[in-house]
Design a protein around this motif. Structure first.
Motif, mmCIF file in Angstrom:
data_model
loop_
_atom_site.group_PDB
_atom_site.id
_atom_site.type_symbol
_atom_site.label_atom_id
_atom_site.label_comp_id
_atom_site.label_asym_id
_atom_site.label_seq_id
_atom_site.Cartn_x
_atom_site.Cartn_y
_atom_site.Cartn_z
ATOM 1 N N GLY A 9 25.149 86.829 65.561
ATOM 2 C CA GLY A 9 25.000 85.418 65.848
ATOM 3 C C GLY A 9 25.864 84.590 64.915
ATOM 4 N N ASN A 10 26.708 83.741 65.466
ATOM 5 C CA ASN A 10 27.599 82.921 64.664
ATOM 6 C C ASN A 10 26.841 81.685 64.214
ATOM 7 N N ILE A 11 26.217 81.764 63.058
ATOM 8 C CA ILE A 11 25.332 80.693 62.594
ATOM 9 C C ILE A 11 26.086 79.397 62.355
ATOM 10 N N PRO A 12 27.219 79.390 61.613
ATOM 11 C CA PRO A 12 27.910 78.112 61.398
ATOM 12 C C PRO A 12 28.344 77.450 62.701
ATOM 13 N N GLU A 13 28.885 78.237 63.626
ATOM 14 C CA GLU A 13 29.335 77.654 64.888
ATOM 15 C C GLU A 13 28.172 77.107 65.691
ATOM 16 N N ALA A 14 27.043 77.816 65.684
ATOM 17 C CA ALA A 14 25.873 77.356 66.437
ATOM 18 C C ALA A 14 25.338 76.047 65.876
ATOM 19 N N ILE A 15 25.306 75.915 64.553
ATOM 20 C CA ILE A 15 24.825 74.677 63.947
ATOM 21 C C ILE A 15 25.784 73.535 64.246
ATOM 22 N N ALA A 16 27.076 73.794 64.074
ATOM 23 C CA ALA A 16 28.062 72.740 64.294
ATOM 24 C C ALA A 16 28.065 72.264 65.735
ATOM 25 N N ARG A 17 27.903 73.197 66.667
ATOM 26 C CA ARG A 17 27.971 72.819 68.076
ATOM 27 C C ARG A 17 26.750 72.025 68.525
ATOM 28 N N ASN A 18 25.594 72.258 67.930
ATOM 29 C CA ASN A 18 24.362 71.643 68.413
ATOM 30 C C ASN A 18 23.900 70.442 67.594
ATOM 31 N N CYS A 19 24.477 70.209 66.429
ATOM 32 C CA CYS A 19 24.095 69.047 65.628
ATOM 33 C C CYS A 19 24.778 67.794 66.171
ATOM 34 N N ASP A 20 24.075 66.666 66.134
ATOM 35 C CA ASP A 20 24.667 65.420 66.598
ATOM 36 C C ASP A 20 25.177 64.571 65.437
ATOM 37 N N CYS A 21 25.347 65.190 64.265
ATOM 38 C CA CYS A 21 25.943 64.490 63.126
ATOM 39 C C CYS A 21 27.240 65.197 62.758
ATOM 40 N N THR A 22 27.956 64.663 61.788
ATOM 41 C CA THR A 22 29.191 65.298 61.327
ATOM 42 C C THR A 22 28.862 66.614 60.626
ATOM 43 N N VAL A 23 29.637 67.645 60.909
ATOM 44 C CA VAL A 23 29.444 68.956 60.297
ATOM 45 C C VAL A 23 30.755 69.389 59.645
ATOM 46 N N ILE A 24 30.670 69.794 58.385
ATOM 47 C CA ILE A 24 31.834 70.271 57.639
ATOM 48 C C ILE A 24 31.621 71.751 57.346
ATOM 49 N N LEU A 25 32.525 72.591 57.849
ATOM 50 C CA LEU A 25 32.459 74.038 57.633
ATOM 51 C C LEU A 25 33.479 74.423 56.559
ATOM 52 N N VAL A 26 33.054 75.185 55.577
ATOM 53 C CA VAL A 26 33.913 75.573 54.465
ATOM 54 C C VAL A 26 34.025 77.090 54.426
ATOM 55 N N ARG A 27 35.245 77.598 54.608
ATOM 56 C CA ARG A 27 35.501 79.021 54.418
ATOM 57 C C ARG A 27 36.343 79.176 53.167
ATOM 58 N N PRO A 28 35.817 79.834 52.133
ATOM 59 C CA PRO A 28 36.546 79.904 50.861
ATOM 60 C C PRO A 28 37.803 80.747 50.980
ATOM 61 N N ALA A 29 38.625 80.647 49.974
ATOM 62 C CA ALA A 29 39.812 81.496 49.914
ATOM 63 C C ALA A 29 39.386 82.955 49.875
ATOM 64 N N ILE A 30 40.173 83.813 50.493
ATOM 65 C CA ILE A 30 39.837 85.232 50.543
ATOM 66 C C ILE A 30 39.798 85.780 49.121
ATOM 67 N N GLY A 31 38.663 86.424 48.792
ATOM 68 C CA GLY A 31 38.478 86.940 47.442
ATOM 69 C C GLY A 31 37.642 86.045 46.576
ATOM 70 N N GLN A 32 37.453 84.776 47.001
ATOM 71 C CA GLN A 32 36.618 83.852 46.241
ATOM 72 C C GLN A 32 35.153 84.117 46.554
ATOM 73 N N ALA A 33 34.262 83.774 45.666
ATOM 74 C CA ALA A 33 32.821 83.933 45.899
ATOM 75 C C ALA A 33 32.421 83.159 47.113
ATOM 76 N N THR A 34 31.559 83.752 47.946
ATOM 77 C CA THR A 34 31.128 83.125 49.192
ATOM 78 C C THR A 34 29.633 82.946 49.183
ATOM 79 N N GLU A 35 29.132 82.404 50.329
ATOM 80 C CA GLU A 35 27.694 82.162 50.463
ATOM 81 C C GLU A 35 26.918 83.456 50.308
#
Length: 900
Positions: free
Chosen positions: A874-900
């Motif tokens: 399940g693509n959680i970020p895409e699902a939230i962004a598509r269904n929210c009626d407010c502004t959504v900012i998605l952040v994908r860190p640089a490859i190798g950087q610490a992630t969620e």
């Protein structure tokens, strides 16, 4: 009337499969024994559910007739108290048991991690029992699917097995649950094959048949009769059977019935989805309150309806009787439609199979009465049964199951033709209006989108043989000897060679051919033409990868020559296919043919290079460009970055980017606007306009040439093709760019019919309430790390850090969170609070929280893998962004950087 005994009908298949149990070392022996156990427990669970719901329903009916309170007080009170109690128990012990249960099983079989165990089975059984006892107009057959699947998953954990085998065991449980609920074993298997699993392999079908058969038999033996739709005496059933033969003059009315069922079934599905959205987003109440309110409304409405309407099973009896006026049937349809919608809007545990059958019966009965008034043919209950199948099909989009399930309920073969006409027409009408079934839309509402084809299947459809074949092919001449061929094999790691003569393919030689030659003691000077495989399996360059896979699987060759006419142009091995699929899924270029021409710069400006890094901002839409640049400026100020603004002009692939003239008026205006804003902010802004065949390619080239550290771009909030997660451009960027990527999805205003989408942009200074979902330590969250820059856009910001948990927060965790909130409040100079919610569906929990707290912006962080694994988990970020009626900012860190 032709009656078919279900046990006799399946006994032959049962015996064939069951004989494998007696075979020593049979690979299916344990699977069949396990299927027998699953069928047994599923049948017992279905019986207990029916008996429990029946006992509670009888008590409710008795209280409404003979209790001390008036009916209009007693029924709403029972619905209110029972709904609240049921909602509290479900929310507390098993939140994943809300609703029908079919969408959850469908998602689990597609690889989405959804809990299926003994806890879920017991909670679903009790929750459905109390829901129906409270008077909510929902059925028990959908829940039996989830109960059976949960019990099967629980049993499957007793012995460690492969994920694919566990998936098949869950499918067996789902089939057994539906079979036990309806006493329809064939329909149980067909529903799993047609809607849930899409798999009819022997290992799946055999155990599923056994489980369904035993589940239906156990349920029938314990109940002592056919419990569902046992509505007629033998005399009445004989009379209806005589009327069930199809007459030529009735065909137009059955077609009209199918069209009407398709239209109203789609309306029913959309009504349920819309009511769920309205209930969650408008009232924003917890499950207990939503169920209590739904129970109160259902009880209040039913108290003013005729007494037959107080019992759902009794309502079916009323509709299927021959002596009933059309006004009562119309009232039953409208009332049941409204009551089911109200009940489903509360997310109460209960099914939609039975309500759809009741609505179909009422609709068919009305069409039958209309036919009698126009043509004069004697009204027949056949229309009611045909309507049941048609409406069921319009809701579930399973035409074969719809026909078989009503056939098994009635056991009247004369109904099959009418059922087929109505169900097929209803399917085509509903599919024309809405491509998705009710259960797919309910999953989307929970942030889960299942696609018919995953990325690998899309790879097979998109790629051609010419895209993956090896063009440099080592060949052998037909005139070479056995000795020379042995020497070629010893010098090479290949397991086979194409054999050519004058550039034309005449055969193929493999290690197996050499082994056969040795067994035949052929002389070393034997020519290759004597022992090679002549007329090998070949494929044309334009054939799809799916055809390549089919040929490799069917004929088992080690390699597949690619020919044009008889000329060899390439060869494909199994490793080539694996590389091609992995390349497409990872976003890497797999084509060995012609590549697109590089993009061409037609306009550019340069500013002083004063920053420590460089950010690329992709500008396309003049409406969103100022807001996107304002976000870029905030990040650039905080990180001391320069900004590189890019505008891309696309041209057809048959034209060369360096030789095609383009109009630059709009692009230059956009770039000059960016330069003016940069001068006002004191930030270096470079600009360039590129002409290209592909937008993603231009962005990748710019990223490499200009040494970009961060990419900022907008996203529409929807995928442009079915094989993409975010869309053609964004997917490629996320997969291939090593630098940090930030996507901004602006809110949209959508009209009630979803025909128009319009951007709804507010001033960024109005961003006050920020929501940041986190998974572990907030300090390690890439979304939190971006907040110092974004806080420049807000006056007196309020930040809510949200953690979605499967269990309640402990006291030590709460103390740690309070300390973290205080620390972040000081760091960001903002009001920061951490909140935990309990849910198994992360997107749904985040979306509900954003609506409830009136959040202006949601900031999400995720790794590249997390943003793209929508097929697996399940693509959680895409699902939230598509269904929210407010502004959504998605952040994908640089490859190798610490992630969620």
């Amino acid at each position: 009337m032709l009656r078919i005994s279900i046990p006799e009908q399946l006994s032959k298949q049962f015996k064939v499969v069951a004989t494998q149990v007696l075979q020593p070392n049979s690979p299916r022996r344990f699977a069949i024994l396990e299927a027998c156990l699953i069928g047994l427990v599923s049948g017992l669970a279905a019986f207990f559910l029916r008996e429990g719901a029946g006992w509670l329903g009888s008590w409710r009916m008795y209280g409404s007739l003979y209790g001390p309170l008036p009916t209009w007080v007693f029924l709403p009170a029972v619905g209110l108290i029972g709904g609240f109690t049921t909602g509290f128990l479900v929310e507390r012990f098993a939140p994943e048991t809300t609703g029908s249960g079919v969408p959850q099983v469908k998602a689990a079989l597609s690889g989405i991690p959804i809990s299926l165990d003994l806890r879920v089975a017991i909670s679903k059984l009790l929750g459905t029992m109390f829901t129906m006892g409270s008077g909510l107009t929902l059925g028990r057959q959908g829940p039996t699917v989830q109960i059976g699947a949960a019990l099967a998953a629980w049993i499957g954990r007793w012995v460690p097995t492969s994920p694919n085998y566990r998936r098949q065991i869950v499918a067996c449980g789902a089939a057994a649950g539906l079979a036990a609920g309806f006493n329809a074993p064939i329909a149980g298997v067909l529903f799993v094959v047609e809607d849930l699993l899409h798999d009819i392999s022997g290992l799946t079908l055999g155990p599923a048949i056994i489980a369904s058969f035993i589940g239906a038999v156990v349920s029938r033996i314990l109940e002592g009769r056919n419990p569902d739709f046992e509505t007629h005496s033998a005399a009445l059933l004989q009379r209806y059977s005589e009327q069930s033969f199809l007459q030529l003059g009735e065909i137009p009315f059955y077609i009209i019935l199918g069209i009407t069922a398709g239209l109203l079934g789609t309306l029913f599905s959309r009504g349920i989805v819309s009511s769920l959205k309205f209930s969650r987003r408008t009232f924003r109440l917890g499950l207990p309150v939503r169920m209590a309110l739904a129970g109160f409304l259902c009880g209040l409405i039913v108290s003013f309806l005729p007494m037959e309407f107080r019992n759902n099973a009794g309502l079916r009896e009323v509709i299927l009787r021959g002596d009933i006026v059309w006004t009562t049937i119309a009232l039953a349809f409208v009332a049941h439609f409204a009551l089911t919608t109200i009940a489903a809007s509360s997310s109460a545990p209960g099914g939609l199979f039975a309500p759809s059958l009741v609505l179909g019966a009422a609709l068919g009965k009305l069409i039958g009465i209309w036919e009698f008034n126009l043509v004069g043919l004697e009204p027949s209950t056949t229309f009611a049964y045909a309507g049941m199948g048609a409406f069921f099909c319009a809701v579930s989009r399973t035409p074969i199951t719809a026909v078989v399930i009503v056939f098994e309920i009635t056991q009247d073969f004369n109904l099959v033709l009418q059922l087929m006409i109505c169900s097929i027409v209803a399917y085509f009408v509903s599919d024309k209006i809405d491509k998705q079934s009710l259960y797919d839309r309910l999953l989307q509402l929970s942030g889960i989108e299942l696609k018919e084809d995953d990325l690998e299947r899309q790879a097979w459809k998109q790629l051609k043989a010419r895209d993956v074949m090896q063009r440099q092919v080592e060949t052998l001449s037909v005139h070479q000897t056995l000795l020379e061929v042995r020497q070629e094999f010893s010098r090479s790691q290949h397991r086979g060679f194409p054999v050519v003569e004058d550039g034309k393919l005449v055969g193929i030689v493999t290690q197996k051919d050499l082994s056969n030659a040795s067994k035949q003691n052929l002389p070393e000077e034997t020519p290759l033409s004597k022992f090679m495989t002549a007329k090998p399996i070949t494929i044309a360059p334009e054939e799809t990868l799916s055809q390549v896979v089919y040929l490799l699987a069917k004929y088992k060759p080690s390699r597949l020559p690619v020919v044009e006419g008889r000329h060899l142009v390439g060869i494909i091995t199994r490793s080539d296919i694996i590389k091609a699929e992995l390349g497409l899924i990872s976003g890497e270029d797999t084509q060995v043919g012609l590549h697109p021409e590089p993009s061409y710069i037609v306009y550019q400006t340069r500013a002083p290079q004063l920053g420590k890094g460089r950010m690329l901002v992709s500008l396309y839409n003049p409406t969103t460009a100022p807001a996107l640049l304002e976000i870029a400026a905030a990040i650039a100020r905080e990180r001391n970055y320069e900004i590189e603004c890019l505008n891309v002009i696309t041209i057809p692939r048959h034209r060369s980017p360096s030789e095609t003239s383009v109009k630059l008026t709009k692009s230059r205006r956009l770039m000059r606007q960016a330069e003016q804003m940069g001068r006002a902010w004191g930030i270096p802004i470079h600009t360039q306009v590129r002409v290209t065949h592909d937008i993603a390619q231009a962005i990748l080239e710019t990223t490499k040439e200009r040494h970009i550290d961060l990419i900022l771009m907008g996203w529409q909030g929807k995928s442009s093709t079915t094989d993409r997660v975010f869309g053609n451009v964004v997917d490629v960027i996320i997969r291939q760019v090593g630098s940090e990527v930030i996507l901004v999805k602006w809110p949209h205003v959508v009209d009630p019919f979803n025909t128009k989408r319009k951007l709804r942009l507010h001033s960024l200074s109005g961003w006050q309430r920020w929501l940041v979902p986190i998974r572990d330590d907030p300090k390690d969250s890439v979304a939190v790390q971006l907040l110092p820059a974004l806080m420049q856009l807000s006056h007196q910001p309020e930040i809510r850090l949200l953690k979605v948990m499967s269990k309640a927060i402990t006291t030590p965790e709460k103390r740690v969170w309070e300390d973290t909130s205080d620390e972040l409040s000081s760091l960001l100079n903002a009001n920061v609070r951490m909140t935990a919610v309990t849910s198994d569906f992360v997107p749904e929990a985040v979306i509900d929280f954003a609506y409830r707290e009136h959040c202006d912006v949601v900031v999400l962080g995720a790794s590249r893998e997390g943003m793209l694994k929508q097929v697996i988990q399940g693509n959680i970020p895409e699902a939230i962004a598509r269904n929210c009626d407010c502004t959504v900012i998605l952040v994908r860190p640089a490859i190798g950087q610490a992630t969620e």
